[in-house]
Scaffold this active site. Structure first.
Site, PDB file in Angstrom:
ATOM      1  N   MET A  21       0.783  -1.121  -0.044  1.00 34.68           N
ATOM      2  CA  MET A  21       0.041  -0.083   0.042  1.00 34.68           C
ATOM      3  C   MET A  21       0.992   1.335  -0.037  1.00 34.68           C
ATOM      4  SD  MET A  21      -3.149  -1.101   2.173  1.00 34.68           S
ATOM      5  CE  MET A  21      -2.691  -0.908   3.818  1.00 34.68           C
ATOM      6  N   LEU A  24       6.753   3.442   1.574  1.00 28.54           N
ATOM      7  CA  LEU A  24       7.594   2.193   1.549  1.00 28.54           C
ATOM      8  C   LEU A  24       8.765   2.489   2.800  1.00 28.54           C
ATOM      9  CD1 LEU A  24       8.315   1.580  -2.068  1.00 28.54           C
ATOM     10  CD2 LEU A  24       6.534   0.361  -0.531  1.00 28.54           C
ATOM     11  N   HIS A  28       9.435  -3.262   3.617  1.00 26.09           N
ATOM     12  CA  HIS A  28       8.982  -3.395   2.044  1.00 26.09           C
ATOM     13  C   HIS A  28      10.404  -3.511   1.043  1.00 26.09           C
ATOM     14  CE1 HIS A  28       5.927  -0.666   3.504  1.00 26.09           C
ATOM     15  NE2 HIS A  28       4.854  -1.685   2.909  1.00 26.09           N
ATOM     16  N   GLN A  52     -10.390  -3.041   2.064  1.00 29.48           N
ATOM     17  CA  GLN A  52      -9.984  -3.554   3.248  1.00 29.48           C
ATOM     18  C   GLN A  52     -10.106  -2.912   4.564  1.00 29.48           C
ATOM     19  OE1 GLN A  52      -6.031  -4.507   1.414  1.00 29.48           O
ATOM     20  NE2 GLN A  52      -5.304  -3.959   3.581  1.00 29.48           N
ATOM     21  N   GLY A 138       4.973 -10.216   3.953  1.00 29.17           N
ATOM     22  CA  GLY A 138       5.890  -9.928   5.205  1.00 29.17           C
ATOM     23  C   GLY A 138       5.213 -10.921   6.362  1.00 29.17           C
ATOM     24  N   ASP A 141       2.602  -9.126   9.086  1.00 29.71           N
ATOM     25  CA  ASP A 141       1.012  -9.364   8.791  1.00 29.71           C
ATOM     26  C   ASP A 141       0.993 -10.732   8.795  1.00 29.71           C
ATOM     27  OD1 ASP A 141       0.000  -6.584   8.480  1.00 29.71           O
ATOM     28  OD2 ASP A 141       1.856  -6.876   7.093  1.00 29.71           O
ATOM     29  N   GLN A 144      -2.401 -12.249   7.728  1.00 28.94           N
ATOM     30  CA  GLN A 144      -2.628 -11.922   6.094  1.00 28.94           C
ATOM     31  C   GLN A 144      -1.949 -13.104   5.480  1.00 28.94           C
ATOM     32  OE1 GLN A 144      -2.381  -7.644   4.394  1.00 28.94           O
ATOM     33  NE2 GLN A 144      -0.491  -8.458   4.081  1.00 28.94           N
ATOM     34  N   SER A 176       6.605  -0.090  10.251  1.00 25.48           N
ATOM     35  CA  SER A 176       5.286  -0.063   9.618  1.00 25.48           C
ATOM     36  C   SER A 176       4.948   1.363   9.143  1.00 25.48           C
ATOM     37  CB  SER A 176       4.281  -0.408  10.810  1.00 25.48           C
ATOM     38  OG  SER A 176       2.952   0.170  10.399  1.00 25.48           O
TER      39      SER A 176
END
Ligand code: AMP
Length: 266
Positions: A21, A24, A28, A52, A138, A141, A144, A176
């Site tokens: 999203m 970065l 990431h 989401q 990653g 999460d 997820q 994050s």
């Protein structure tokens, strides 16, 4: 690097894909570096996915730092930066994806009903557009990642999901995009999260029960608003006791107004 709003896969080369999203950071970067090393073509997508986010969440406020992101992508050697519009991905009244009834509606899915439906929906769309051989996610999460692995298995998708370890700041706080919401004081308080996780790790590995470990972690997190502290197996089932190589401790807390999640795989 090509920057595209529409994507057509005419590639015969092996494709690595990192969906994000944006905003970065070094977490990431780690996914992108792995993707760069393991594939001929590296695709990065940046898309803040509206489906989401629930009512009242930070969709409109979510950090958007495209200029910076482009620099990072070029530096790492991304071949294609895919920036789809909402209208390209969504057409309104459409087929939806339902997250698994149990594992999609606990932890991050509990207070946020529909969140993982949206995550799986967008990831499946992106997979079908980009057609990657490998996709990088990653462990930060964790839920997820586990649900995406399930989707790939359940829907017989021909994609290898590559889990990537959590990248942490110098003081242990997991990187994050949402850390930029934290004030200086809140950022200091956030250190309690990785500390609670390592407390949990030490206690479990030295033979303490799940309950007493959880109690100690809750007290290590005092002053933070706790969403959950849970000890589960790597398939997100509840555990009776610590199982080496099959345990995850997961934490969600609010630091001020910012909700942060973190976990450790044991
Ligand atoms: P996001 O942009 O937050 O949706 O994250 C995109 C991908 O980066 C997801 O697969 C995340 O799990 C991963 N990611 C985010 N933060 C980290 C981190 N600190 N370490 C490793 N991976 C991360």
């Amino acid at each position: 690097m090509k920057i595209v709003k529409e994507f057509e896969n005419l590639e015969s080369r092996s494709i690595g894909f990192v969906p994000t999203m944006g905003a970065l950071h070094d977490g990431h970067r780690e996914l992108l570096k792995r993707g760069r090393a393991e594939n001929e073509l590296l695709v990065l997508s940046i898309f803040v996915n509206p489906t989401q986010f629930l009512e009242g969440e930070d969709f409109s406020k979510y950090p958007r730092t495209l200029e910076e992101d482009i620099k990072i992508a070029k530096e790492i050697g991304v071949d294609i930066l895919f920036l789809p519009d909402v209208e390209t991905l969504y057409s309104g009244d459409e087929v939806s994806i339902l997250a698994p009834k149990i594992r999609g509606f606990i932890l991050e899915g509990k207070g946020r009903v529909g969140h993982f439906n949206g995550v799986l929906q967008v990831v499946l769309k992106l997979f079908n557009i980009v057609k990657p051989h490998k996709a990088y996610f990653g462990k930060k999460d964790a839920q997820q990642l586990i649900l995406i692995e399930s989707m790939v298995k359940n829907l017989f998708l021909d994609i290898e999901i590559v889990p990537v370890d959590i990248v942490r700041d110098f003081d242990g706080v997991a990187l994050s995009s949402r850390n930029r919401y934290l004030s200086k004081e809140e950022r200091k308080l956030a250190i309690k999260i990785p500390k609670a996780l390592t407390t949990g790790e030490t206690l479990l590995k030295s033979g303490n029960s799940l309950q007493s470990t959880k109690r100690a972690m809750l007290s290590a997190l005092e002053d933070l608003e706790i969403g959950y502290v849970e000890i589960r197996d790597r398939n997100l089932n509840l555990l009776q006791k610590f199982e080496k190589e099959n345990t995850i401790i997961l934490i969600a807390v609010k630091v001020g107004k910012t909700r942060l999640i973190d976990n450790i795989w044991l």
